[in-house]
Write a protein that holds these residues in place. Structure first.
Motif, PDB file in Angstrom:
ATOM      1  N   PRO A  73       0.827  -1.212   0.000  1.00 28.81           N
ATOM      2  CA  PRO A  73       0.000   0.000   0.000  1.00 28.81           C
ATOM      3  C   PRO A  73       0.856   1.255   0.000  1.00 28.81           C
ATOM      4  O   PRO A  73       2.024   1.228   0.417  1.00 28.81           O
ATOM      5  CB  PRO A  73      -0.789  -0.134   1.308  1.00 28.81           C
ATOM      6  CG  PRO A  73       0.110  -0.937   2.199  1.00 28.81           C
ATOM      7  CD  PRO A  73       0.790  -1.910   1.291  1.00 28.81           C
ATOM      8  N   ASN A  74       0.293   2.341  -0.470  1.00 30.79           N
ATOM      9  CA  ASN A  74       0.990   3.624  -0.399  1.00 30.79           C
ATOM     10  C   ASN A  74       1.109   4.078   1.054  1.00 30.79           C
ATOM     11  O   ASN A  74       0.256   3.764   1.888  1.00 30.79           O
ATOM     12  CB  ASN A  74       0.241   4.689  -1.203  1.00 30.79           C
ATOM     13  CG  ASN A  74       0.314   4.447  -2.689  1.00 30.79           C
ATOM     14  OD1 ASN A  74       1.321   3.973  -3.205  1.00 30.79           O
ATOM     15  ND2 ASN A  74      -0.758   4.782  -3.406  1.00 30.79           N
ATOM     16  N   GLY A  75       2.183   4.801   1.351  1.00 31.24           N
ATOM     17  CA  GLY A  75       2.341   5.385   2.671  1.00 31.24           C
ATOM     18  C   GLY A  75       2.788   4.435   3.756  1.00 31.24           C
ATOM     19  O   GLY A  75       2.686   4.752   4.942  1.00 31.24           O
ATOM     20  N   ARG A  76       3.290   3.279   3.384  1.00 32.82           N
ATOM     21  CA  ARG A  76       3.781   2.339   4.397  1.00 32.82           C
ATOM     22  C   ARG A  76       4.987   2.959   5.104  1.00 32.82           C
ATOM     23  O   ARG A  76       5.935   3.408   4.436  1.00 32.82           O
ATOM     24  CB  ARG A  76       4.146   1.009   3.757  1.00 32.82           C
ATOM     25  CG  ARG A  76       4.823   0.019   4.670  1.00 32.82           C
ATOM     26  CD  ARG A  76       4.720  -1.401   4.129  1.00 32.82           C
ATOM     27  NE  ARG A  76       3.423  -1.979   4.450  1.00 32.82           N
ATOM     28  CZ  ARG A  76       2.991  -3.163   3.995  1.00 32.82           C
ATOM     29  NH1 ARG A  76       3.755  -3.868   3.170  1.00 32.82           N
ATOM     30  NH2 ARG A  76       1.805  -3.616   4.340  1.00 32.82           N
ATOM     31  N   PRO A  77       4.990   2.975   6.439  1.00 33.48           N
ATOM     32  CA  PRO A  77       6.090   3.616   7.176  1.00 33.48           C
ATOM     33  C   PRO A  77       7.462   3.049   6.844  1.00 33.48           C
ATOM     34  O   PRO A  77       8.460   3.770   6.855  1.00 33.48           O
ATOM     35  CB  PRO A  77       5.729   3.360   8.645  1.00 33.48           C
ATOM     36  CG  PRO A  77       4.256   3.190   8.644  1.00 33.48           C
ATOM     37  CD  PRO A  77       3.926   2.504   7.351  1.00 33.48           C
ATOM     38  N   GLY A  79       8.357   1.949   3.983  1.00 38.86           N
ATOM     39  CA  GLY A  79       8.687   2.170   2.585  1.00 38.86           C
ATOM     40  C   GLY A  79       7.985   1.203   1.651  1.00 38.86           C
ATOM     41  O   GLY A  79       7.071   0.476   2.033  1.00 38.86           O
ATOM     42  N   ASN A  80       8.459   1.193   0.435  1.00 34.12           N
ATOM     43  CA  ASN A  80       7.857   0.389  -0.622  1.00 34.12           C
ATOM     44  C   ASN A  80       8.346  -1.054  -0.533  1.00 34.12           C
ATOM     45  O   ASN A  80       9.216  -1.497  -1.273  1.00 34.12           O
ATOM     46  CB  ASN A  80       8.208   0.999  -1.984  1.00 34.12           C
ATOM     47  CG  ASN A  80       7.593   0.247  -3.150  1.00 34.12           C
ATOM     48  OD1 ASN A  80       8.307  -0.275  -3.997  1.00 34.12           O
ATOM     49  ND2 ASN A  80       6.271   0.186  -3.191  1.00 34.12           N
ATOM     50  N   GLU A  81       7.795  -1.790   0.405  1.00 34.20           N
ATOM     51  CA  GLU A  81       8.190  -3.180   0.581  1.00 34.20           C
ATOM     52  C   GLU A  81       6.963  -4.030   0.869  1.00 34.20           C
ATOM     53  O   GLU A  81       5.925  -3.538   1.328  1.00 34.20           O
ATOM     54  CB  GLU A  81       9.207  -3.336   1.710  1.00 34.20           C
ATOM     55  CG  GLU A  81       8.682  -2.936   3.076  1.00 34.20           C
ATOM     56  CD  GLU A  81       9.699  -3.183   4.185  1.00 34.20           C
ATOM     57  OE1 GLU A  81      10.682  -3.879   3.940  1.00 34.20           O
ATOM     58  OE2 GLU A  81       9.479  -2.670   5.295  1.00 34.20           O
ATOM     59  N   ILE A  82       7.083  -5.308   0.564  1.00 33.16           N
ATOM     60  CA  ILE A  82       6.018  -6.255   0.836  1.00 33.16           C
ATOM     61  C   ILE A  82       6.404  -7.061   2.064  1.00 33.16           C
ATOM     62  O   ILE A  82       7.508  -7.612   2.142  1.00 33.16           O
ATOM     63  CB  ILE A  82       5.780  -7.177  -0.366  1.00 33.16           C
ATOM     64  CG1 ILE A  82       5.371  -6.340  -1.584  1.00 33.16           C
ATOM     65  CG2 ILE A  82       4.708  -8.203  -0.061  1.00 33.16           C
ATOM     66  CD1 ILE A  82       5.222  -7.139  -2.850  1.00 33.16           C
ATOM     67  N   LEU A  83       5.514  -7.147   3.010  1.00 29.29           N
ATOM     68  CA  LEU A  83       5.784  -7.832   4.266  1.00 29.29           C
ATOM     69  C   LEU A  83       5.248  -9.254   4.236  1.00 29.29           C
ATOM     70  O   LEU A  83       4.335  -9.582   3.467  1.00 29.29           O
ATOM     71  CB  LEU A  83       5.150  -7.057   5.434  1.00 29.29           C
ATOM     72  CG  LEU A  83       5.539  -5.576   5.537  1.00 29.29           C
ATOM     73  CD1 LEU A  83       4.809  -4.930   6.706  1.00 29.29           C
ATOM     74  CD2 LEU A  83       7.044  -5.416   5.667  1.00 29.29           C
ATOM     75  N   THR A  84       5.802 -10.071   5.066  1.00 22.75           N
ATOM     76  CA  THR A  84       5.415 -11.486   5.082  1.00 22.75           C
ATOM     77  C   THR A  84       3.966 -11.680   5.504  1.00 22.75           C
ATOM     78  O   THR A  84       3.362 -12.703   5.179  1.00 22.75           O
ATOM     79  CB  THR A  84       6.319 -12.282   6.033  1.00 22.75           C
ATOM     80  OG1 THR A  84       6.284 -11.669   7.343  1.00 22.75           O
ATOM     81  CG2 THR A  84       7.755 -12.291   5.530  1.00 22.75           C
ATOM     82  N   ASN A  85       3.394 -10.721   6.212  1.00 28.04           N
ATOM     83  CA  ASN A  85       2.004 -10.874   6.654  1.00 28.04           C
ATOM     84  C   ASN A  85       1.016 -10.095   5.783  1.00 28.04           C
ATOM     85  O   ASN A  85      -0.151  -9.947   6.148  1.00 28.04           O
ATOM     86  CB  ASN A  85       1.853 -10.441   8.119  1.00 28.04           C
ATOM     87  CG  ASN A  85       2.199  -8.974   8.342  1.00 28.04           C
ATOM     88  OD1 ASN A  85       2.752  -8.320   7.456  1.00 28.04           O
ATOM     89  ND2 ASN A  85       1.881  -8.461   9.515  1.00 28.04           N
ATOM     90  N   ALA A 463      15.883  -9.034   3.309  1.00 23.64           N
ATOM     91  CA  ALA A 463      15.412  -9.680   4.525  1.00 23.64           C
ATOM     92  C   ALA A 463      14.954  -8.596   5.490  1.00 23.64           C
ATOM     93  O   ALA A 463      15.750  -7.987   6.190  1.00 23.64           O
ATOM     94  CB  ALA A 463      16.507 -10.534   5.140  1.00 23.64           C
ATOM     95  N   GLY A 464      13.670  -8.339   5.517  1.00 24.79           N
ATOM     96  CA  GLY A 464      13.142  -7.320   6.413  1.00 24.79           C
ATOM     97  C   GLY A 464      13.584  -5.939   6.011  1.00 24.79           C
ATOM     98  O   GLY A 464      13.452  -5.522   4.876  1.00 24.79           O
ATOM     99  N   SER A 465      14.155  -5.206   6.941  1.00 25.99           N
ATOM    100  CA  SER A 465      14.559  -3.828   6.673  1.00 25.99           C
ATOM    101  C   SER A 465      15.996  -3.728   6.203  1.00 25.99           C
ATOM    102  O   SER A 465      16.567  -2.653   6.158  1.00 25.99           O
ATOM    103  CB  SER A 465      14.373  -2.983   7.944  1.00 25.99           C
ATOM    104  OG  SER A 465      15.173  -3.510   8.993  1.00 25.99           O
ATOM    105  N   GLY A 466      16.604  -4.858   5.855  1.00 24.60           N
ATOM    106  CA  GLY A 466      17.992  -4.848   5.414  1.00 24.60           C
ATOM    107  C   GLY A 466      18.141  -4.228   4.040  1.00 24.60           C
ATOM    108  O   GLY A 466      17.181  -3.833   3.392  1.00 24.60           O
ATOM    109  N   THR A 467      19.374  -4.158   3.583  1.00 20.78           N
ATOM    110  CA  THR A 467      19.645  -3.563   2.282  1.00 20.78           C
ATOM    111  C   THR A 467      19.055  -4.413   1.172  1.00 20.78           C
ATOM    112  O   THR A 467      19.173  -5.624   1.184  1.00 20.78           O
ATOM    113  CB  THR A 467      21.166  -3.442   2.087  1.00 20.78           C
ATOM    114  OG1 THR A 467      21.692  -2.653   3.137  1.00 20.78           O
ATOM    115  CG2 THR A 467      21.472  -2.773   0.752  1.00 20.78           C
TER     116      THR A 467
END
Length: 481
Positions: A73-77, A79-85, A463-467
């Motif tokens: 979604p837009n505005g994800r804190p 950033g532009n990433e897809i989370l596992t949940n 992996a998560g918030s990593g590079t």
């Protein structure tokens, strides 16, 4: 006088309406508007089905997000990433959420259906988003008899495979289609729309109006059980790339994803016995009959796209379309921000014995830095390339790599046999059916004589918030002496 003012106001409002129609922006989104069965002659039947929880555009107060669902979604804190949940379906698109006005489609095993959607300028106004794929993104259509009430996006997308063995094995990849079906258009003054309006003429007819909606024409599995429901997941992958010209949504040399965008629609169909394109014969026979009996030149308001009917299941060659079991990915997806970022991948496929000639192949998932288009001024040709000669049977091939390009890999435990060393890395294969859990040992990988490497882009991930970096699949083979 008041009547004259009223008439002028009506004309002005009509003009404004036409103007807005002609210059409609591409901020509108797309989802599956309706599903229809396709008869053997290529004509859509009268029966119409819908996605779960469908809300009509005609409903007072309607807005796009009632049907539209974007991942991430837009505005994800973060950033532009897809989370596992992240869930795959819109919150309102729960299993069984249908009404009498907007029911699920009834289908027959092996039958052809059309999934129709509006292009909303994404096709006919390409200059608005010039770094989108040339095919305007790829639509992935998955099917399952075991839908989850909390279906996770990453469990399905580029995980489920055509052979049904990918991911958790609950579903399969049924088809891939270009978002642009090569004939659809929205009425506007852009060159593409004007050209298609002339080539693909139609009468204005509800619900499409003067527009010609896009469609994904697919064949359902022939083994569907009569009396059950079958779930379909429609995922449109519409990434933004660093430059214009990427042919599809798949990253490749020089084309890196800078923004992730996926749009989804979730729906079910009710399987019945009876007439239709899937009423008799096996799936192959039905497909052959459809291609041979298709009526050309029919009313485009109700016609399938012939090139999709004859193209087979996979119009776009993507991971999993050939039954590749290596469709797993973990962690969150994220755009690549630097060509020099790397992360360690993992072995996803088993090592297996090769051909009678002694060839062994190991498939791994890795990350790789972006190969430069040419050596920089600071590099000499000798520094920038390494040439290895690969002996494959009676042929000798030349493999050239750049010194600025390297791969990190996860090595198998030392217990497996058959090693080939390269620059301190030991790549091992085994004649056994599987490989034990790997031990992570990242290092630079440089091909040496006797090794052959091909790299296939998969996903941009971290992996998560990593590079972030671009995940690739590397298939490496070597010939035993």
């Amino acid at each position: 006088m008041s009547q004259l003012v009223s008439d002028r106001s009506s004309v002005l409002m009509a003009f404004i309406g036409l103007f807005l129609l002609a210059v409609r922006p591409v901020s509108a989104h797309s989802w599956v508007e309706q599903l229809r069965n396709i008869a053997p002659n290529g004509t859509m039947t009268d029966a119409v089905g819908y996605i779960r929880g469908y809300v009509s555009r005609e409903m007072p107060g309607f807005y796009d997000d009632m049907d539209n669902f974007m991942i991430p979604p837009n505005g994800r804190p973060t950033g532009n990433e897809i989370l596992t949940n992240d869930t795959l379906c819109h919150p309102s698109q729960t299993i069984g959420n249908y009404t009498a006005d907007f029911p699920m489609l009834t289908v027959t095993p092996g039958g052809f259906i059309a999934l129709q959607y509006q292009e909303n300028g994404h096709v006919t106004l390409p200059d608005v988003n010039p770094t989108k794929p040339l095919n305007r993104g790829t639509v992935y259509i998955y099917g399952t008899t075991q839908p989850s009430s909390n279906e996770l996006f990453l469990s399905v997308f580029q995980n489920w495979t055509a052979d049904g063995t990918g991911g958790d094995g609950r579903g399969r990849l049924l088809a891939t289609r270009n978002f642009d079906d090569s004939q659809c258009y929205q009425i506007n003054n852009d060159e593409i729309s004007v050209s298609r309006q002339a080539q693909f003429k139609k009468e204005a007819q509800n619900p499409q109006g003067a527009d010609l909606w896009c469609q994904n024409d697919i064949q359902l599995p022939g083994d569907l059980v009569v009396g059950t429901n079958y779930t379909l997941y429609w995922i449109w992958n519409w990434p933004t790339f660093n430059v214009a010209g990427s042919p599809t949504d798949i990253p490749s040399a020089g084309y890196n994803v800078t923004l992730l965008q996926h749009y989804t629609s979730c729906m079910d169909v009710s399987v019945i016995a009876g007439s239709g394109s899937g009423s008799s014969g096996g799936s192959k026979a039905i497909a052959k009959n459809m291609a041979s009996s298709f009526t050309h030149g029919q009313d485009l308001n109700n016609a399938a796209v012939f090139r999709q009917v004859e193209a087979g299941a996979f119009q776009v060659n993507v991971l999993g379309s050939g039954g590749n079991k290596s469709g797993n990915s973990t962690g969150s997806l994220q755009t690549a921000t630097s060509a020099e970022n790397t992360a360690t991948g993992s072995i996803l496929a088993t090592a297996s014995s090769g051909s009678a000639g002694g060839e062994h192949t190991v498939t791994v998932t890795v990350t790789e830095t972006q190969m430069p288009a040419s050596p920089t001024e600071a590099e000499s040709a000798g520094d920038s390339t390494t040439t290895s000669f690969i002996k494959t049977g009676r042929r000798t091939e030349t493999l050239t790599t750049y010194s600025t390009t390297f791969v990190t890999e996860t090595l198998t435990p030392a217990s497996v046999s058959g090693s080939v060393e390269s620059g301190g890395i030991v790549a091992r294969s085994s004649d056994s059916a599987s490989v034990a859990a790997p031990a992570t040992t990242p290092a630079a990988f440089i091909p040496t004589p006797g090794q052959q490497v091909t790299v296939e882009p998969f996903l941009t991930a971290s992996a998560g918030s990593g590079t972030a970096s671009t995940l690739l699949r590397v298939r490496r083979s070597f010939v035993s002496e």
